[in-house]
Write an enzyme that holds these catalytic residues in place. Structure first.
Site, PDB file in Angstrom:
ATOM      1  N   GLU A 210       1.060  -8.983  -0.371  1.00 22.78           N
ATOM      2  CA  GLU A 210       2.178  -8.127   0.060  1.00 22.78           C
ATOM      3  C   GLU A 210       1.560  -7.050   0.941  1.00 22.78           C
ATOM      4  OE1 GLU A 210       5.448  -8.401  -0.699  1.00 22.78           O
ATOM      5  OE2 GLU A 210       5.314 -10.095  -2.072  1.00 22.78           O
ATOM      6  N   CYS A 244       6.053   0.822   2.717  1.00 19.79           N
ATOM      7  CA  CYS A 244       5.635  -0.359   3.508  1.00 19.79           C
ATOM      8  C   CYS A 244       6.760  -0.879   4.394  1.00 19.79           C
ATOM      9  CB  CYS A 244       5.144  -1.460   2.574  1.00 19.79           C
ATOM     10  SG  CYS A 244       6.362  -1.960   1.357  1.00 19.79           S
TER      11      CYS A 244
HETATM   12  P1  NAD Z   1      -5.386  -0.672   0.339  1.00 22.04           P
HETATM   13  O1  NAD Z   1      -5.454  -2.036   0.885  1.00 22.04           O
HETATM   14  O2  NAD Z   1      -6.351   0.339   0.816  1.00 22.04           O
HETATM   15  O3  NAD Z   1      -5.580  -0.709  -1.275  1.00 22.04           O
HETATM   16  C1  NAD Z   1      -4.905  -1.626  -2.105  1.00 22.04           C
HETATM   17  C2  NAD Z   1      -5.776  -1.928  -3.327  1.00 22.04           C
HETATM   18  O4  NAD Z   1      -7.004  -2.497  -2.895  1.00 22.04           O
HETATM   19  C3  NAD Z   1      -6.123  -0.713  -4.172  1.00 22.04           C
HETATM   20  O5  NAD Z   1      -5.977  -1.062  -5.533  1.00 22.04           O
HETATM   21  C4  NAD Z   1      -7.560  -0.452  -3.821  1.00 22.04           C
HETATM   22  O6  NAD Z   1      -8.296   0.111  -4.884  1.00 22.04           O
HETATM   23  C5  NAD Z   1      -8.091  -1.833  -3.516  1.00 22.04           C
HETATM   24  N1  NAD Z   1      -9.263  -1.793  -2.618  1.00 22.04           N
HETATM   25  C6  NAD Z   1      -9.625  -0.797  -1.777  1.00 22.04           C
HETATM   26  N2  NAD Z   1     -10.761  -1.131  -1.118  1.00 22.04           N
HETATM   27  C7  NAD Z   1     -11.118  -2.351  -1.556  1.00 22.04           C
HETATM   28  C8  NAD Z   1     -12.200  -3.223  -1.246  1.00 22.04           C
HETATM   29  N3  NAD Z   1     -13.142  -2.910  -0.350  1.00 22.04           N
HETATM   30  N4  NAD Z   1     -12.254  -4.413  -1.888  1.00 22.04           N
HETATM   31  C9  NAD Z   1     -11.301  -4.763  -2.763  1.00 22.04           C
HETATM   32  N5  NAD Z   1     -10.258  -3.961  -3.098  1.00 22.04           N
HETATM   33  C10 NAD Z   1     -10.170  -2.768  -2.504  1.00 22.04           C
HETATM   34  O7  NAD Z   1      -3.902  -0.203   0.553  1.00 22.04           O
HETATM   35  P2  NAD Z   1      -3.264   1.225   0.288  1.00 22.04           P
HETATM   36  O8  NAD Z   1      -3.817   2.214   1.257  1.00 22.04           O
HETATM   37  O9  NAD Z   1      -3.337   1.559  -1.166  1.00 22.04           O
HETATM   38  O10 NAD Z   1      -1.719   0.943   0.647  1.00 22.04           O
HETATM   39  C11 NAD Z   1      -1.231   1.017   1.946  1.00 22.04           C
HETATM   40  C12 NAD Z   1      -0.964  -0.360   2.521  1.00 22.04           C
HETATM   41  O11 NAD Z   1      -0.259  -1.146   1.606  1.00 22.04           O
HETATM   42  C13 NAD Z   1      -0.102  -0.296   3.773  1.00 22.04           C
HETATM   43  O12 NAD Z   1      -0.583  -1.201   4.727  1.00 22.04           O
HETATM   44  C14 NAD Z   1       1.259  -0.734   3.265  1.00 22.04           C
HETATM   45  O13 NAD Z   1       2.103  -1.291   4.242  1.00 22.04           O
HETATM   46  C15 NAD Z   1       0.891  -1.729   2.235  1.00 22.04           C
HETATM   47  N6  NAD Z   1       1.959  -1.895   1.259  1.00 22.04           N
HETATM   48  C16 NAD Z   1       2.636  -3.056   1.227  1.00 22.04           C
HETATM   49  C17 NAD Z   1       3.672  -3.213   0.334  1.00 22.04           C
HETATM   50  C18 NAD Z   1       4.464  -4.480   0.255  1.00 22.04           C
HETATM   51  O14 NAD Z   1       5.227  -4.615  -0.682  1.00 22.04           O
HETATM   52  N7  NAD Z   1       4.317  -5.414   1.173  1.00 22.04           N
HETATM   53  C19 NAD Z   1       4.004  -2.157  -0.512  1.00 22.04           C
HETATM   54  C20 NAD Z   1       3.286  -0.991  -0.441  1.00 22.04           C
HETATM   55  C21 NAD Z   1       2.253  -0.860   0.439  1.00 22.04           C
END
Ligand code: NAD
Length: 456
Positions: A210, A244
């Site tokens: 997502e 998002c």
């Molecule tokens: P992110 O990708 O930075 O983090 C998501 C998860 O990944 C967190 O739990 C984080 O701890 C983990 N993570 C971070 N670095 C990592 C790594 N190197 N290896 C593995 N895991 C790691 O996203 P964010 O900043 O928390 O959220 C923002 C993004 O999420 C935006 O792009 C937004 O559009 C998207 N989003 C999508 C939806 C949806 O339903 N499609 C909903 C909310 C947010």
């Protein structure tokens, strides 16, 4: 950091015991999750306020309330979803009957972002429970108050043998991703989505991603402009733009562009007063790192509304930009903050071309009274979901699968789609031992080929 290996092994032992399969167990866990959300609504609201400055209303509307609605919908359909589905059986397999049996996948991993840190942990979890799985849960370290609260509440309310919370940052995620799961449900950025999918490939683990992207909003000249502006301003500045499916940018018909921007300004002032900084209903940017990124995006256009910011408070005013440079970062990356570029177009073809020349977004919004334009835009573009004459609200229809397409994600959830995501649809054919037609057995004499051709 302790290695997650033993914890995941214990989740697998719980799953293998069969305890998660009965409908009663699933219902009991959903009831416990409901109690978690209801009994701790105040604590949840406080954590969300500490992390994001969310108002109690937003906390209820977009986090606990959404979770409770999903639990209610799931409870009322669970029995029907769990039923095997009979399908017809062709003559070649008679006497026999065929059915699709929905079985749990096993031990799944749920990784969540920080922007709706309760909803985006618990809503996928509802699907995992409904389908009879055990789950490892990884909240975002970027929303630490909510993460800590969930790490305390989930084991206290849910079966601790079946659900485990792992708090921490990239190191914890990386260690978790070394493990073998039966499914990974990831919500977050495209960049980390790639890391997750690469790690999953090592174990051939299926993924739901997502992700995000730049969701366009087309405002055509024939729509009710005041309603469009009010709804766009609501959807964009909800959670200070950290949504998002927030409209990322607006394409407005040139004949109404000035009037639309004026009405956006009216709505913003009605919602948050003259200075949104003083409004208890206007949230803050999650961190200084995110503040710096979003504040920097404002440089990509001319400020028509807002533009003020205060780093010490992580405050960025609801901001509308015009005369946007198409090459600027604000038009290249997902904004994910309270900055709204407004670009005018001449014909609907121009607007459609603008959208289709960019990566497929998570959502697409269109305001128009014209059925023909609705048909054209929906028929000639692609996006994870779409909403006509509103924004964001398609997410609140439990019968609609929620997910992306192309770079905005893969797979979907909510309602039945969640149950399907966390289930394996197993094909089962049951044959009778009586009547064993010799056709398929060698030797294949002349009449058999003729009979086969007739049957097929
Ligand atoms: P992110 O990708 O930075 O983090 C998501 C998860 O990944 C967190 O739990 C984080 O701890 C983990 N993570 C971070 N670095 C990592 C790594 N190197 N290896 C593995 N895991 C790691 O996203 P964010 O900043 O928390 O959220 C923002 C993004 O999420 C935006 O792009 C937004 O559009 C998207 N989003 C999508 C939806 C949806 O339903 N499609 C909903 C909310 C947010």
């Amino acid at each position: 950091m302790t290695e997650p290996t033993d914890s995941i092994a214990s989740l697998r032992t719980s799953f293998d015991s069969g305890k998660t399969r009965p409908e009663e167990w699933r219902r009991a866990q959903l009831e416990r999750l409901k109690a978690l959300a209801e009994e701790n609504e105040d604590a949840i609201a406080e954590a969300l306020h500490a992390d994001l400055g969310k108002s109690r209303f937003e906390a209820r509307m977009t986090e606990t309330g959404t979770v409770l609605a999903e639990i209610g919908h799931t409870k009322s359909h669970l029995k029907a979803w769990m039923q095997p589905k009979k399908v017809s059986t062709p003559l070649s397999n008679q006497p026999g009957h065929s059915r699709i049996v929905y079985e749990p996948l096993g031990v799944v991993l749920i990784m969540a972002p920080w922007n709706y840190p309760v909803n985006l942990v618990l809503t996928p979890l509802i699907g995992a429970i409904a389908a009879g799985n055990c789950a490892a849960i990884k909240p975002s370290e970027v929303s630490p108050h909510t993460s800590a609260l969930l790490a305390r509440l989930i084991p206290a309310y849910l079966d601790p043998d079946a659900f485990k919370v792992f708090e921490g940052g990239a190191d914890v995620s990386t260690a978790l991703l070394e493990e073998r799961f039966d499914h990974i449900f990831f919500t977050g950025s495209e960049q980390i989505g790639r890391i997750v999918m690469t790690a999953a490939a090592k174990h051939l683990t299926p993924v739901t991603l997502e992700l995000g992207g730049k969701s366009p909003c087309i405002v055509h000249g024939d729509c009710d402009l005041a309603t469009a502006a009010r709804r766009v301003a609501w959807g964009k500045f909800l959670n200070a733009g950290q949504t998002c499916i927030a409209p990322d940018y607006v394409l407005v018909h040139e004949s109404v562009a000035d009037a639309f921007i004026e009405k956006l300004g009216t709505s913003i002032r009605k919602f948050f007063g003259k200075d949104a900084k003083g409004s208890p209903d206007y949230p803050r940017i999650i961190s200084e790192r995110h503040f710096d990124r979003v504040a920097g995006l404002i440089e990509g256009g001319k400020i028509a509304i807002g533009g003020e910011s205060d780093r010490t408070e992580k405050y960025i005013a609801p901001t509308v930009l015009t005369e946007v440079d198409p090459e600027a970062a604000v038009m290249r990356e997902e904004i994910f903050g309270p900055v709204l570029p407004v670009i005018s177009y001449r014909t609907i073809d121009d607007a459609i071309r603008f959208v289709t020349s960019r990566p497929k977004p998570l959502a697409l919004y269109l305001f128009t009274k014209s059925a023909e334009i609705q048909q054209q835009v929906i028929g000639r573009t692609s996006s994870g979901g779409a909403c006509i004459n509103d924004v964001v609200m398609h997410l609140a229809v439990p019968e609609l699968p929620f997910g992306g397409v192309g770079p905005s994600g893969m797979g979907a959830y909510h309602g039945r789609a969640s149950f399907d995501t966390f289930s394996h649809a197993r094909a089962v054919l049951t044959k009778s031992e009586h009547l064993d037609v010799p056709l398929r057995y060698p030797p294949f004499s002349g009449w058999k080929l003729k009979a086969l051709k007739w049957l097929q």
